[in-house]
Each structure stands twice: as C-alpha cells, then as structure tokens.
Motif scaffolding. Structure first.
Motif, PDB file in Angstrom:
ATOM      1  N   UNK A 201       4.360   5.758 -10.126  1.00 23.55           N
ATOM      2  CA  UNK A 201       3.609   5.637  -8.875  1.00 23.55           C
ATOM      3  C   UNK A 201       3.001   4.237  -8.786  1.00 23.55           C
ATOM      4  N   UNK A 202       3.127   3.589  -7.603  1.00 26.90           N
ATOM      5  CA  UNK A 202       2.521   2.278  -7.452  1.00 26.90           C
ATOM      6  C   UNK A 202       2.095   2.035  -6.010  1.00 26.90           C
ATOM      7  N   UNK A 203       1.082   1.206  -5.853  1.00 29.81           N
ATOM      8  CA  UNK A 203       0.563   0.782  -4.561  1.00 29.81           C
ATOM      9  C   UNK A 203       0.564  -0.743  -4.538  1.00 29.81           C
ATOM     10  N   UNK A 204       1.011  -1.314  -3.415  1.00 29.96           N
ATOM     11  CA  UNK A 204       0.989  -2.769  -3.252  1.00 29.96           C
ATOM     12  C   UNK A 204       0.397  -3.068  -1.892  1.00 29.96           C
ATOM     13  N   UNK A 205      -0.430  -4.103  -1.843  1.00 32.95           N
ATOM     14  CA  UNK A 205      -1.149  -4.441  -0.620  1.00 32.95           C
ATOM     15  C   UNK A 205      -0.948  -5.914  -0.274  1.00 32.95           C
ATOM     16  N   UNK A 206      -1.044  -6.195   1.017  1.00 27.69           N
ATOM     17  CA  UNK A 206      -0.993  -7.559   1.493  1.00 27.69           C
ATOM     18  C   UNK A 206      -1.822  -7.690   2.757  1.00 27.69           C
TER      19      UNK A 206
END
Length: 142
Positions: A66-71
């Motif tokens: 599981x992973x979350x990436x933000x920009x």
C-alpha cells in the motif's frame, strides 16, 4: 486608440478566464481488480491556479503493498492544454514529493457546437510528464 487597445485586452482576458473556468474542479480515475490491485488518482484544480494530486495504490504482491503519493503546485491553461509546474522551495515537503513540472494534459470537453446526444465526459488526458506513470492517463471530471 487607447479605447480599442483596452477593449481588445479585456476581450482576451475574458476568453482566458472562461477557458480556465471550464477546467476547474475535481478529476479522478480508479482502476481495480478486487483480487490483485487498486489504483486511485485524484486531482483537484482550484480557481486560483493551484492544484493538489493524490495517488493511492494497493497492490497485493507489491512492496510495500500500500502506498500514497502526493503532489501540489500551480497550473495554467492555453489552447485547451493544461500545464503544471511546481516551485521547488514552496511546493515540496515530506508529504508532497511528486514533481509535476513539465507535465501537460489536454482538456477534452464536448464542444458547444456539437448538438448531438452523444455523451462526452470532461477529462484531462495526460500527454507528457516526467512522472513516467502519469503519461497516457485520463482523469475524468467528477
């Protein structure tokens, strides 16, 4: 002469503002196979020219699963092409690590001249990006 230049200036700005209003909003895409993976893309384009992006992945055999990436950053529009850019000093932190600089997406909407009943969903079709997995992604307006 000043009046003519002023009128042309206001018409140009009005056209740019109207185009920007069409693109403002939330865009999303969800790809899933209940047994193996779930991918969610969420993009918010604000009227003040800023954007926020969130990518969530849950891949059963992935490391980590599981992973979350933000920009985040700024956007502009010209000729139905949305250009994204980020300021290295103010848009990056521990959470917001994706660099959208050099990312471009085409705004696809139903033309006001199209009088048919055909439904064309408003979407952003990503054409170029330094983020390799963003190329060729279509995010649909909610």
């Amino acid at each position: 002469m000043k009046a003519i230049v002023t009128i042309i200036f206001f018409i140009t700005n009005l056209a740019s503002f109207a185009q920007a209003e069409k693109v403002v909003g939330n865009y999303t895409l969800q790809l899933e196979n209940k047994e193996t993976h779930l991918l969610k893309y969420n993009l918010t384009l604000n009227p003040d020219g800023t954007f926020f992006f969130h990518y969530y992945s849950n891949i059963k055999s992935g490391i980590p699963p599981e992973s979350n990436k933000y920009g985040k950053g700024n956007w502009t529009i010209a000729n139905n092409v949305v250009s994204f850019f980020a300021d290295k000093e103010k848009d990056f932190d521990d959470k917001h690590a994706l660099d959208f600089t050099n990312t471009k997406a085409r705004l696809i909407i139903k033309s006001p001249r199209n009088k048919t009943d055909k439904i064309i969903k408003t979407k952003l079709q990503f054409l170029a990006s330094d983020i390799f997995w963003m190329k060729s992604i279509d995010l649909f307006k909610v």
